[in-house]
Design a protein around this motif. Structure first.
Motif: not given
Ligand SMILES: [Mg+2]
Ligand SMILES: Nc1nc2c(ncn2[C@@H]2O[C@H](COP(=O)(O)OP(=O)(O)OP(=O)(O)O)[C@@H](O)[C@H]2O)c(=O)[nH]1
Length: 235
Positions: A57, A73, A75, A97
């Motif tokens: 990410s 965070d 994903t 992603d």
């Molecule tokens: Mg990620």
């Protein structure tokens, strides 16, 4: 130089089967870009894959927004669109992603089927993360049913030299074992080799498309020569 838009977070249970369809581009277009946009814009679907926390990410956000998200965070599935000019060609890149967490791997085959180019990421600080990539590559080749897939291998977090667990040679050796696949060490934090990664995979897609067109052209010439030899009329 480039136009980015905002990511949309999606859950794997979404009823929308097209993971790429619902984000849209926005923003200012530079003079250089508008010259390129006189040509028809080509669309590319890229998929970013790799283990948990390797920086997929961060690399994607750094490419799209030129920023580094400090907060981790995890994903589930995020998609982005970004307009760019690559080799004088206006391109719309659709980036998917993916989750590093295997719990969310159920839609992976669908993503691999839709993707045209693949960015396989490991972290240079995590030996396990490079070991995991062979199986991912096998899955890509199986789903695409070919061994010639536009692909880039990325060793991310190269700013963390003190914590290095994977040598540059190890990354290079793996890429050579993958038929001389492109290999970059990169840092999402320092924006090192970010554009290079994404542009490389686009150029591979272009080269493959040109190769296929060339092949089609030579096949049609061979067919015409054969027709001439056997006395058939050529249109
Ligand atoms: Mg990620
Ligand atoms: N030092 C450094 N940290 C990085 C870099 N890239 C990512 N990180 C950090 O590594 C952690 C994970 O980054 P993410 O980009 O969320 O990793 P991911 O691969 O998307 O993780 P999942 O979505 O859970 O699969 C975050 O704390 C990032 O800040 C980098 O190039 N250098």
């Amino acid at each position: 130089m480039m136009v980015a838009c905002f990511p949309r977070r999606r859950r794997p249970s979404s009823t929308n089967a097209d993971a790429y369809s619902s984000t849209s581009a926005s923003g200012q277009v530079s003079a250089r870009q508008s010259r390129a946009s006189a040509l028809p814009t080509k669309e590319y679907k890229l998929v970013i894959l790799g283990g948990v926390g390797v920086g997929k990410s961060s690399l994607t956000v750094q490419f799209v927004h030129s920023s580094f998200p400090e907060r981790y965070d995890p994903t589930i599935e995020d998609s982005y669109r970004k307009q760019a000019e690559i080799d004088g060609q206006s391109c719309m890149l659709e980036l998917l992603d993916t989750a590093g967490n295997e719990r969310f791997a159920d839609r992976r085959d669908l993503h691999l089927k839709q993707g045209e180019g693949f960015i396989l990421v490991f972290s240079i600080t995590d030996q396990r993360s490079i070991n995991e990539l062979a199986a991912l590559r096998e899955q890509i080749l199986r789903v695409k049913n070919t061994d010639r897939v536009p692909m880039v291998l990325v060793g991310n977090k190269c700013d963390m030299e003190d914590d290095r667990a994977v040598t540059r040679e190890q990354g290079r050796a793996l890429s050579e074992g993958w038929g001389n696949c492109a290999f970059y060490e990169a840092s999402a934090r320092q924006r090192a080799n970010i554009d290079e990664i994404f542009y490389d995979v686009i150029r591979q897609i272009n080269a493959q498309t040109a190769g296929k067109e060339g092949e089609r052209h030579s096949k049609s010439i061979r067919r015409k020569v054969k027709e001439l030899r056997c006395g058939c009329r050529v249109q």
